[in-house]
Design a protein around this motif. Structure first.
Motif, PDB file in Angstrom:
ATOM      1  N   GLY A   1      -1.239  -9.715 -16.286  1.00  0.00           N
ATOM      2  CA  GLY A   1      -1.275 -10.963 -17.003  1.00  0.00           C
ATOM      3  C   GLY A   1      -2.635 -11.190 -17.635  1.00  0.00           C
ATOM      4  N   TYR A   2      -2.720 -12.305 -18.349  1.00  0.00           N
ATOM      5  CA  TYR A   2      -3.951 -12.666 -19.060  1.00  0.00           C
ATOM      6  C   TYR A   2      -4.354 -14.081 -18.658  1.00  0.00           C
ATOM      7  CZ  TYR A   2      -2.806  -8.658 -22.015  1.00  0.00           C
ATOM      8  OH  TYR A   2      -2.507  -7.399 -22.477  1.00  0.00           O
ATOM      9  N   ARG A   3      -5.625 -14.362 -18.903  1.00  0.00           N
ATOM     10  CA  ARG A   3      -6.127 -15.713 -18.701  1.00  0.00           C
ATOM     11  C   ARG A   3      -6.542 -16.260 -20.054  1.00  0.00           C
ATOM     12  NH1 ARG A   3     -11.221 -16.443 -14.881  1.00  0.00           N
ATOM     13  NH2 ARG A   3     -12.178 -15.387 -16.669  1.00  0.00           N
ATOM     14  N   VAL A   4      -5.991 -17.389 -20.393  1.00  0.00           N
ATOM     15  CA  VAL A   4      -6.238 -17.995 -21.709  1.00  0.00           C
ATOM     16  C   VAL A   4      -7.083 -19.256 -21.501  1.00  0.00           C
ATOM     17  CG1 VAL A   4      -5.208 -18.999 -23.766  1.00  0.00           C
ATOM     18  CG2 VAL A   4      -4.062 -17.103 -22.576  1.00  0.00           C
ATOM     19  N   SER A   5      -8.191 -19.289 -22.204  1.00  0.00           N
ATOM     20  CA  SER A   5      -9.091 -20.438 -22.093  1.00  0.00           C
ATOM     21  C   SER A   5      -9.471 -20.940 -23.481  1.00  0.00           C
ATOM     22  CB  SER A   5     -10.357 -20.070 -21.306  1.00  0.00           C
ATOM     23  OG  SER A   5     -11.057 -19.012 -21.957  1.00  0.00           O
ATOM     24  N   LEU A   6      -9.907 -22.140 -23.539  1.00  0.00           N
ATOM     25  CA  LEU A   6     -10.303 -22.775 -24.791  1.00  0.00           C
ATOM     26  C   LEU A   6     -11.766 -23.178 -24.686  1.00  0.00           C
ATOM     27  CD1 LEU A   6      -9.522 -23.962 -27.568  1.00  0.00           C
ATOM     28  CD2 LEU A   6      -8.931 -26.083 -26.362  1.00  0.00           C
ATOM     29  N   PRO A  21      -4.149 -20.245 -16.711  1.00  0.00           N
ATOM     30  CA  PRO A  21      -4.864 -19.391 -15.758  1.00  0.00           C
ATOM     31  C   PRO A  21      -4.229 -18.013 -15.604  1.00  0.00           C
ATOM     32  CG  PRO A  21      -3.641 -21.118 -14.627  1.00  0.00           C
ATOM     33  CD  PRO A  21      -3.575 -21.434 -16.084  1.00  0.00           C
ATOM     34  N   GLU A  22      -2.930 -17.926 -15.858  1.00  0.00           N
ATOM     35  CA  GLU A  22      -2.253 -16.629 -15.795  1.00  0.00           C
ATOM     36  C   GLU A  22      -1.176 -16.609 -16.871  1.00  0.00           C
ATOM     37  OE1 GLU A  22       0.070 -13.670 -12.646  1.00  0.00           O
ATOM     38  OE2 GLU A  22      -0.805 -15.564 -11.981  1.00  0.00           O
ATOM     39  N   TYR A  23      -1.449 -15.850 -17.913  1.00  0.00           N
ATOM     40  CA  TYR A  23      -0.537 -15.802 -19.068  1.00  0.00           C
ATOM     41  C   TYR A  23       0.062 -14.399 -19.200  1.00  0.00           C
ATOM     42  CZ  TYR A  23       1.116 -15.918 -23.899  1.00  0.00           C
ATOM     43  OH  TYR A  23       1.874 -15.834 -25.030  1.00  0.00           O
ATOM     44  N   ASN A  24       1.417 -14.340 -19.251  1.00  0.00           N
ATOM     45  CA  ASN A  24       2.132 -13.070 -19.395  1.00  0.00           C
ATOM     46  C   ASN A  24       2.880 -13.095 -20.725  1.00  0.00           C
ATOM     47  OD1 ASN A  24       3.587 -10.709 -19.204  1.00  0.00           O
ATOM     48  ND2 ASN A  24       4.372 -11.107 -17.143  1.00  0.00           N
ATOM     49  N   PRO A  25       2.467 -12.280 -21.705  1.00  0.00           N
ATOM     50  CA  PRO A  25       3.142 -12.303 -23.017  1.00  0.00           C
ATOM     51  C   PRO A  25       4.636 -12.012 -22.935  1.00  0.00           C
ATOM     52  CG  PRO A  25       1.073 -11.088 -23.134  1.00  0.00           C
ATOM     53  CD  PRO A  25       1.337 -11.349 -21.695  1.00  0.00           C
TER      54      PRO A  25
END
Length: 210
Positions: A1-6, A21-25
């Motif tokens: 997974g990925y972590r996406v922040s702004l 906090p945990e992004y799965n495309p």
């Protein structure tokens, strides 16, 4: 997974906000709408097919489609929806679901099947529409129907009559064995004339029916 922040500069200070906090495309897919939707309607059914674009090959076999169709003059709000059981980009609508002589419009959208656990997607946008009209069922004229009915009844009736004449001839022949030589000929001897006359009637009748 990925972590996406702004990240951003607010009031002269840099701030970082954690959006995912945990992004799965794989769990956030939205496909392009189907293309090249076409249709072919007959008196018995309507076939609709389309194609998909920009879809990875490993997703094409697990796609799910939804068909929406309506009378052309009606609003999409009253359209009928069908979720298709197959991942094939085609569907058939039975003629019983369509009114004869009425124009219909249809469109389709797609997403990854809900039965698939590895991927998840939203419905795509709707495709362009295709317009079709159910063909009228050809009507059989009354004269043609009557002629076919007469031909259907003529064969068994003719066979029954021939069987009846043959049976009478057989019984009469047995009866003739008991007649003396001085008596007149049995009516059974006239059977060949009756048969020839009846056969002539059959030929004439068949000629009329044709």
């Amino acid at each position: 997974g990925y972590r996406v922040s702004l990240q951003g500069n607010f009031f002269g200070r840099n701030h970082t906000y954690m959006t995912f906090p945990e992004y799965n495309p794989r769990k956030h897919i939205k496909l392009d709408p189907p293309l090249n939707i076409q249709s072919n309607a007959t008196a018995s059914k309507c076939q609709i097919w389309w194609s998909v674009w920009n879809v990875p090959w490993y997703l094409t076999e697990i796609l799910q489609y939804e068909l929406q169709y309506k009378e052309y003059s009606m609003s999409w709000e009253v359209a009928l929806n069908k979720t298709l059981p197959s991942s094939l980009p085609q569907v058939e609508i039975e003629a019983t679901e369509l009114r004869s002589g009425i124009a219909y419009a249809a469109r389709v959208r797609c997403k990854v099947s809900e039965n698939e656990n590895s991927y998840h997607s939203e419905w795509s946008e709707w495709s362009q529409t295709t317009v079709f009209k159910r063909a009228d069922v050809p009507k059989v004229s009354e004269n043609t129907l009557n002629t076919k009915m007469m031909q259907f009844l003529f064969i068994p009736l003719s066979f029954g009559t021939l069987l009846y004449l043959f049976w009478n001839c057989k019984l009469s022949s047995r009866y003739c064995c008991f007649l003396t030589l001085g008596q007149k000929a049995s009516p059974a001897l006239t059977f060949p004339r009756q048969l020839l006359s009846f056969s002539h009637s059959i030929v004439c009748t068949m000629g009329i029916l044709r």
